[in-house]
Design a protein around this motif. Structure first.
Motif: not given
Length: 197
Positions: A23-30, A107-111, A134-138, A142-151
Motif C-alpha cells: 500500500e501507499m498511504t500518501a501521494r509521493l513524488a513520481l 477512500g481507496q484505489c486498488e491497482l 499513480l497520477e490517476r489513482a491520486w 483517496v487515502a490509500r492506493v494498494w496492489v498485490h503481487t505473488c510469487t
C-alpha cells in the motif's frame, strides 16, 4: 486458518503462491519518466474479447487466470462499473499494457491489474505506466492506493512496486486449480511453474 510451520502439501492439480499486499498511504513524488514512445488510452466500456486478449498477452506467462474463469456478466460488473477505470498502454498503435484502477471501495484505489506484454518488459514501459497509474489513482479523493503481487509473477515485480513507493502490509498463501490443466490457459503457459497432475 494459520498454516503450520514447515512444509504444507499442495495437492496435484493445484498451484500455490505467496501473495504480498502493498500500500501507499500518501501521494509521493513520481520517479522520472523513462524515455519511450508510449501513450495511455482509456477504454470506457471494454469489450470482453479485447479485455481477455490483452489480459492474456500481459499475464499468461505469470498465470493470470481469475478474469478468464469469470462469466461475461461477472466480468462486466467489474470492468463496466463507473468506479473502475481500464486503460491500455499503447505502443506503435498496438495495446501492449493493461492498467485497471478499482475505486469501488470508498477512500481507496486498488491497482487491480497492472502489467505490460513480454516484449516491453525491461524497456521502461512499466515504470512509465506506473507513473500514469499513480497520477490517476491520486487524482481522486483517496487515502490509500494498494496492489498485490505473488510469487508466480515476474521475479522483479515486488521490488518494482517497492521502488514506486508501495510498502508491504500483508502476506497470504493462495491455492487454486492449475489453470493449465482445465484449459483456462494453454499448457505452455508459465514454464517456470511446473505442472503436477
Amino acid at each position: 486458518m494459520i498454516l503450520p510451520d514447515g512444509y504444507s502439501d499442495v495437492p496435484a492439480g493445484k498451484i500455490a503462491a505467496v501473495v504480498t499486499h502493498l500500500e501507499m498511504t500518501a501521494r509521493l513524488a513520481l520517479r522520472p519518466d523513462p524515455p519511450g514512445a508510449w501513450t495511455l488510452r482509456r477504454v470506457e466500456t471494454p469489450g470482453f474479447d479485447w479485455f481477455r486478449d490483452l489480459y492474456c498477452r500481459v499475464g499468461e506467462k505469470w498465470l493470470w487466470f481469475s478474469r478468464l474463469r469469470m462469466a461475461d456478466a461477472d466480468l462486466a460488473a467489474i470492468i463496466h462499473s463507473p468506479q473502475v477505470e481500464v486503460y491500455a498502454l499503447v505502443q506503435d498503435g498496438r495495446d501492449e499494457g493493461l492498467l485497471e484502477l478499482d475505486f469501488r471501495e470508498p477512500g481507496q484505489c486498488e491497482l487491480a491489474f497492472f502489467g505490460v506484454t513480454a516484449k516491453l518488459i525491461g524497456s521502461g514501459a512499466g515504470s512509465w505506466l506506473m507513473n500514469r497509474a499513480l497520477e490517476r489513482a491520486w487524482s481522486r479523493q483517496v487515502a490509500r492506493v494498494w496492489v498485490h503481487t505473488c510469487t508466480l509473477d515476474h521475479p522483479s515485480a515486488l521490488a518494482f512496486y517497492q521502488r514506486a513507493g508501495f510498502r508491504p502490509f500483508r502476506r497470504q498463501v493462495e491455492v487454486a486449480d492449475d489453470p493449465r490443466l482445465d484449459g483456462t490457459l494453454p499448457r505452455s503457459a508459465a514454464r517456470h511453474v511446473p505442472m503436477i497432475e
